[in-house]
Design a protein around this motif. Structure first.
Motif, PDB file in Angstrom:
ATOM      1  N   GLY A  13       0.904  -1.374  -0.100  1.00  0.00           N
ATOM      2  CA  GLY A  13      -0.088  -0.197   0.037  1.00  0.00           C
ATOM      3  C   GLY A  13       0.959   1.248   0.014  1.00  0.00           C
ATOM      4  O   GLY A  13       0.453   2.278  -0.714  1.00  0.00           O
ATOM      5  N   LEU A  14       2.044   1.241   0.714  1.00  0.00           N
ATOM      6  CA  LEU A  14       2.664   2.251   0.906  1.00  0.00           C
ATOM      7  C   LEU A  14       3.391   2.503  -0.635  1.00  0.00           C
ATOM      8  O   LEU A  14       3.795   3.795  -0.957  1.00  0.00           O
ATOM      9  CB  LEU A  14       3.926   2.036   1.807  1.00  0.00           C
ATOM     10  N   THR A  15       3.927   1.578  -1.071  1.00  0.00           N
ATOM     11  CA  THR A  15       4.716   1.487  -2.596  1.00  0.00           C
ATOM     12  C   THR A  15       3.384   2.124  -3.561  1.00  0.00           C
ATOM     13  O   THR A  15       3.713   2.825  -4.431  1.00  0.00           O
ATOM     14  CB  THR A  15       5.195   0.178  -3.096  1.00  0.00           C
ATOM     15  N   ALA A 103      18.587   6.932  -9.161  1.00  0.00           N
ATOM     16  CA  ALA A 103      17.501   7.416 -10.097  1.00  0.00           C
ATOM     17  C   ALA A 103      16.361   6.475 -10.463  1.00  0.00           C
ATOM     18  O   ALA A 103      15.270   6.830 -10.728  1.00  0.00           O
ATOM     19  CB  ALA A 103      18.388   7.665 -11.334  1.00  0.00           C
ATOM     20  N   MET A 104      16.645   5.128 -10.195  1.00  0.00           N
ATOM     21  CA  MET A 104      15.635   4.163 -10.226  1.00  0.00           C
ATOM     22  C   MET A 104      15.518   3.094  -9.336  1.00  0.00           C
ATOM     23  O   MET A 104      16.061   2.043  -9.275  1.00  0.00           O
ATOM     24  CB  MET A 104      15.939   3.447 -11.627  1.00  0.00           C
ATOM     25  N   PRO A 105      14.981   3.509  -7.896  1.00  0.00           N
ATOM     26  CA  PRO A 105      14.872   2.830  -6.768  1.00  0.00           C
ATOM     27  C   PRO A 105      13.808   1.972  -6.587  1.00  0.00           C
ATOM     28  O   PRO A 105      13.719   0.828  -5.897  1.00  0.00           O
ATOM     29  CB  PRO A 105      15.013   3.720  -5.738  1.00  0.00           C
ATOM     30  N   GLN A 106      13.025   1.562  -7.778  1.00  0.00           N
ATOM     31  CA  GLN A 106      11.894   0.778  -7.800  1.00  0.00           C
ATOM     32  C   GLN A 106      12.047  -0.553  -7.214  1.00  0.00           C
ATOM     33  O   GLN A 106      11.245  -1.184  -6.607  1.00  0.00           O
ATOM     34  CB  GLN A 106      10.895   0.815  -8.818  1.00  0.00           C
ATOM     35  N   GLY A 107      13.349  -1.109  -7.725  1.00  0.00           N
ATOM     36  CA  GLY A 107      13.374  -2.602  -7.369  1.00  0.00           C
ATOM     37  C   GLY A 107      13.344  -2.935  -5.924  1.00  0.00           C
ATOM     38  O   GLY A 107      13.138  -3.909  -5.598  1.00  0.00           O
ATOM     39  N   TRP A 108      14.289  -2.070  -5.328  1.00  0.00           N
ATOM     40  CA  TRP A 108      14.499  -2.021  -3.807  1.00  0.00           C
ATOM     41  C   TRP A 108      13.249  -2.110  -2.939  1.00  0.00           C
ATOM     42  O   TRP A 108      12.766  -2.611  -1.921  1.00  0.00           O
ATOM     43  CB  TRP A 108      15.457  -1.067  -3.344  1.00  0.00           C
ATOM     44  N   LEU A 109      12.035  -1.232  -3.558  1.00  0.00           N
ATOM     45  CA  LEU A 109      10.831  -1.317  -2.656  1.00  0.00           C
ATOM     46  C   LEU A 109      10.302  -2.558  -2.783  1.00  0.00           C
ATOM     47  O   LEU A 109       9.440  -2.873  -1.842  1.00  0.00           O
ATOM     48  CB  LEU A 109       9.725  -0.193  -3.592  1.00  0.00           C
TER      49      LEU A 109
END
Length: 122
Positions: A13-15, A103-109
């Motif tokens: 949900g936070l993501t 710049a692209m941190p999405q994978g870590w989320l």
């Protein structure tokens, strides 16, 4: 209640919220304002943005249902499969495209979400 899956639901949900509000301002708005993009790639990308929004909300719902109703365990594994796929893509893409994780941190989320989904499903 499966606490690990509920935590995965909260993180999902936070993501979703980060994607919708912070990402919308940082990515979607500039995309729509880009004068050098043709309409078809611009609006197809915007459409894909909304698909991602829907999938993120659905992941949170799937984890929440699996956490509250053990008979819905398949939803937890489906959400975990999505989280793993998004994690792998998000961790592989920046180095492949010579971008930074800053710049692209999405994978870590998606990494903690996937790990919680695995741990909660075992």
């Amino acid at each position: 209640m499966n606490v690990l899956l509920m935590i995965a639901a909260v993180l999902s949900g936070l993501t979703f919220l980060i994607h919708t509000f912070l990402g919308g301002r940082e990515i979607a708005v500039p995309l729509l304002r880009a004068p050098d993009l043709e309409p078809v790639p611009k609006y197809v990308s915007y459409y894909c943005w909304h698909i991602a929004t829907i999938v993120l909300a659905a992941m949170a719902a799937m984890y929440g249902l699996a956490a509250l109703y053990p008979q819905s365990w398949e939803l937890g594994w489906m959400a975990t499969g999505l989280a793993l796929a998004f994690c792998f893509l998000g961790l592989a893409l920046p180095p492949l495209k010579k971008q930074s994780y800053k710049a692209m941190p999405q994978g870590w989320l998606f990494l903690p979400i996937a790990l919680l989904g695995i741990a909660g499903g075992v």
